[in-house]
Design a protein around this motif. Structure first.
Motif, short mmCIF file in Angstrom:
data_model
loop_
_atom_site.label_atom_id
_atom_site.label_comp_id
_atom_site.label_asym_id
_atom_site.label_seq_id
_atom_site.Cartn_x
_atom_site.Cartn_y
_atom_site.Cartn_z
N ILE A 92 0.84 -1.20 0.00
CA ILE A 92 0.00 0.00 0.00
C ILE A 92 0.88 1.25 0.00
O ILE A 92 0.62 2.21 -0.73
CB ILE A 92 -0.95 -0.02 1.21
CG1 ILE A 92 -1.91 -1.21 1.09
CG2 ILE A 92 -1.73 1.29 1.31
CD1 ILE A 92 -2.83 -1.37 2.28
N GLN A 152 2.35 1.66 -3.48
CA GLN A 152 1.38 2.21 -4.44
C GLN A 152 1.18 3.70 -4.21
O GLN A 152 1.04 4.47 -5.16
CB GLN A 152 0.06 1.45 -4.31
CG GLN A 152 0.12 0.01 -4.81
CD GLN A 152 -1.12 -0.79 -4.45
OE1 GLN A 152 -2.07 -0.25 -3.88
NE2 GLN A 152 -1.11 -2.07 -4.77
N HIS A 153 1.15 4.09 -2.95
CA HIS A 153 1.01 5.52 -2.64
C HIS A 153 2.23 6.30 -3.14
O HIS A 153 2.08 7.37 -3.75
CB HIS A 153 0.85 5.70 -1.13
CG HIS A 153 0.82 7.14 -0.69
ND1 HIS A 153 -0.24 7.98 -0.96
CD2 HIS A 153 1.74 7.89 -0.02
CE1 HIS A 153 0.02 9.17 -0.47
NE2 HIS A 153 1.21 9.15 0.10
N LEU A 189 -2.21 4.67 -6.06
CA LEU A 189 -3.23 4.33 -5.08
C LEU A 189 -4.44 5.23 -5.32
O LEU A 189 -4.32 6.45 -5.34
CB LEU A 189 -2.69 4.53 -3.66
CG LEU A 189 -3.54 3.97 -2.52
CD1 LEU A 189 -3.57 2.45 -2.58
CD2 LEU A 189 -2.97 4.43 -1.17
N GLU A 231 -6.77 3.34 3.35
CA GLU A 231 -6.37 2.03 2.84
C GLU A 231 -5.60 1.23 3.89
O GLU A 231 -5.80 0.03 4.03
CB GLU A 231 -5.52 2.19 1.57
CG GLU A 231 -6.30 2.58 0.33
CD GLU A 231 -7.20 1.46 -0.16
OE1 GLU A 231 -6.70 0.35 -0.39
OE2 GLU A 231 -8.41 1.70 -0.30
#
Length: 714
Positions: free
Chosen positions: A584, A587-588, A593, A600
């Motif tokens: 996560i 992705q950020h 994201l 998330e």
């Protein structure tokens, strides 16, 4: 937006183009005109106007009447087979089957009251024949005799059910999954190779009692730098990437002079120096160094016996290998995109290509030799796996397709759709959809070619393996086609003859005594899973994705028996990284994201809390423990508690790796497919380190069902 022309809708249906679908949120989506027209154009069908669409529809309807026999017929063993033939009206017809292994079986005519039709100025009649239902498995020929003329077409009889290979018996098996390129040893050339594969099989088979080793696709990549890092975007699925060859294991190495060995040693030393301190797998310098070393060995020549062995391999591969090798040399002359080559070289059958091949015969033979060597070393790896006691052995992975600039797109021409790509519609993981840059096979041309390209590819992959994982198995049923110039959201599904493709897959697996696993994750129509189970093809169950209707984890006792059950996959982070929420944050950081980071993270933590509770209740995890390595073991205890006949543990989980191999939705923003196998501290591990890993030994004990004490916090 729905189609504006009913004729276009009929034409789409005739060519297997779906004009509607249900998206990942359950919404009904209708496909627009531009998408259908673009996809049909990729099959050589002009539907740009009402008139052309109507003409194409009429032509399609008349096509069977213009052929004496259907080009391809598929049937399951034991089922009756009916074939419609078309002959001049009033003329006699006889139908028989010429069997693959020799012999002939007669068919018999059955009632058909279809009226004669005038086709292209001549009257044509239709007659129907039934063929014996006890035909043996295999590739046969249907023979139609019509007066003094004889016509033939293909008939394949496939197993109705495959199931588990005899070598498995009634027992469950488990194995490791590894990205081979990432598993390097002290002797390999900066990338995991086929010698490392053999050693990995020997270790996992003899020390951990694993029964198979699942590896990434070994498909051929470009024959020049820069190399495509993704093993799932190859230039050929039939041939092997020579990057995986270990030069020192080639028999001719032993006959090299001291001078030539020193020369190769200097090449490798230079490569080692170049790669020193690198945190990634760097394919380009490895390719350059290996090709230089392999050319030295190739120039040594072959003994008489070795020449015989190479010639046998070449005869078996036929024209396809020669064309692939020719393409490899042409690429080095004119660049990767064959559509931009001089016009005379864009067709493999052109006189200019033949002249080029004659003038560069030795260079072409070098690429032929590379495939022979790769095939030989892959055979040795599978032999090592079987010698180590593995009941399945090496299990290879079949990618969805090839790139639009691939060797196969050049050699097979209009067997591939033009100006169309393959991808995926929007889903939870990528809400913009995906365009994989792959060229799709045309369903109509595959039929006309009797699926020979598909058959040869599958047979080649199963030649030295005991199993095959089919990535995105839905591709045997339908693929998401995206017309050039349109976004992935504006694609549509195109249907394939799954009876033919699954049937051929099963026939080749039956002959090889192999196991077939279909990756059926994501958006898969429920009937497809039922169909594959009915044909004896295993599905894929990943613990993170197996859930009840309310989103809670599915209890292990409710897993499928006919599946490969695992905790993670190559498109997800290793379990340790997943539990740490590394994916996560990654992705950020990469800007992909779609939701708020904190939201998330909170959502994921709540999901893991549910998992912790379930694992604790089942006695798989100490309730006071927050140690990641113990949670990894607990997750694997969970899948071991399932009825799944095939279990899979990722090698990255065995050694505590946290870095993901592939981050979907990125290309170079993240080093996809370039991450070396590493330990919990992020430091790269060599294969020799894996051999002595106590962490891996504990996971293997869990996979073998041994009573491994549930550990407490550390």
């Amino acid at each position: 937006m729905p189609l504006t022309n009913p004729v276009l809708a009929e034409l789409a249906d005739a060519f297997g183009v779906s004009t509607e679908f249900w998206d990942w949120k359950g919404r009904h989506i209708e496909v627009g005109d531009a998408t259908v027209i673009g996809i049909l154009a990729g099959m050589g069908v002009d539907a740009s106007t009402d008139e052309s669409a109507r003409a194409a529809l009429i032509d399609h309807a008349l096509r069977p009447w213009r052929r004496p026999l259907p080009p391809f017929t598929v049937a399951q063993a034991g089922q009756p087979i009916r074939i419609d033939v078309h002959v001049p009206a009033g003329s006699p017809a006889w139908v028989a089957v010429r069997l693959e292994e020799g012999g002939r079986r007669e068919g018999w005519q059955v009632d058909n009251y279809t009226p004669d039709r005038e086709i292209d100025g001549a009257w044509v009649g239709e007659a129907s024949f039934e063929l014996p239902g006890d035909l043996p498995l295999g590739y046969h020929r249907v023979v139609l005799e019509n007066g003094e003329r004889t016509f033939e077409a293909s008939l394949v009889v496939t197993p109705g059910f495959l199931g588990f290979p005899r070598a498995m018996g009634a027992r469950r098996v488990w194995g490791y999954a590894a990205q081979l390129y990432s598993v390097r040893s002290s002797r390999s050339w900066g990338i995991g190779d086929l010698a490392d594969l053999a050693d990995l099989c020997t270790w996992s088979g003899t020390q951990h009692f694993a029964d198979y080793l699942l590896i990434n696709p070994l498909h051929a990549a470009q024959p020049m730098t820069p190399l495509e890092p993704s093993p799932y975007l190859p230039t050929s699925r039939r041939y092997v990437n020579p990057l995986y060859i270990r030069p020192e294991l080639i028999p001719e190495w032993a006959t090299l002079s001291e001078h030539k060995r020193t020369r190769i040693a200097k090449i490798k030393a230079g490569l080692d120096h170049q790669l020193e301190g690198s945190e990634q797998i760097r394919r380009d310098p490895v390719w350059e160094a290996k090709m230089a070393a392999l050319r030295v060995i190739y120039d040594e020549g072959l003994s008489e016996v070795r020449t015989m062995a190479k010639e046998k391999f070449v005869r078996g591969e036929g024209r396809a290998l020669d064309q692939f090798a020719t393409w490899c040399v042409l690429v080095t002359e004119h660049g990767m995109n064959w559509r931009e080559w001089p016009v005379e070289f864009r067709r493999p059958s052109s006189p200019e290509v033949a002249a080029f091949a004659a003038s560069r015969a030795r260079d072409i033979d070098f690429f032929v030799w590379l495939q022979w060597i790769a095939d030989d070393q892959l055979r040795e790896a599978h032999s090592a796996a079987k010698a180590a006691g593995m009941r399945v052995g090496v299990m290879t992975d079949l990618a969805v397709g090839v790139s639009t600039q691939s060797a196969e797109a050049w050699t097979l021409g209009d067997a591939f759709a033009q100006h169309v790509g393959v991808g995926a519609p929007p889903d939870h993981y990528n809400q913009l959809g995906q365009d994989w840059g792959q060229a799709p096979w045309r369903p109509d041309r595959l039929e006309e070619l009797s699926y020979q390209p598909f058959r040869a590819m599958v047979a080649g992959m199963l030649r030295h393996s005991g199993g095959l994982r089919v990535d995105h198995v839905m591709g045997l049923f339908r693929l998401w086609w995206i017309p050039e110039g349109l976004p992935p959201t504006a694609g549509a599904y195109v249907r394939y003859n799954h009876e033919a493709m699954v049937g051929i897959l099963l026939l080749e697996a039956h002959r090889a005594g192999a196991l077939i696993v279909g990756e059926d994750l994501g958006t898969v129509e429920p009937w497809v899973r039922e169909y594959l189970r009915g044909r004896g093809v295993l599905g894929t169950s990943v613990a993170w994705f197996e859930s009840n209707y309310d989103g809670t984890p599915l209890a292990p006792e409710h897993y499928r028996e006919y599946c490969m059950a695992s905790v993670t996959t190559h498109d997800m982070p290793p379990t340790a990284g997943y539990l740490a929420l590394d994916h996560i944050r990654l992705q950020h950081r990469l800007g992909i994201l779609t939701e708020d980071l904190d939201e998330e993270l909170d959502l994921a933590r709540r999901g893991f809390q549910t998992w912790d509770r379930i694992l604790t209740e089942r006695g798989f995890l100490d309730p006071e423990c927050d140690d990641v390595s113990e949670k990894v073991l607990a997750m694997h205890r969970y899948i071991v508690d399932s009825p799944a006949r095939v279990l899979c543990a990722a090698l990255v989980d065995a050694v505590g790796d946290r870095r993901t191999q592939n981050q979907p939705g990125t290309i170079d923003e993240y080093p996809n497919w370039r991450v070396p196998l590493s330990g919990p501290d992020g430091e790269p591990l060599l294969l020799e380190d894996v051999f002595t890993s106590a962490r891996a030994a504990r996971l293997a004990a869990v996979m073998n069902g041994f009573s491994v004490p549930v550990g407490g916090c550390r």
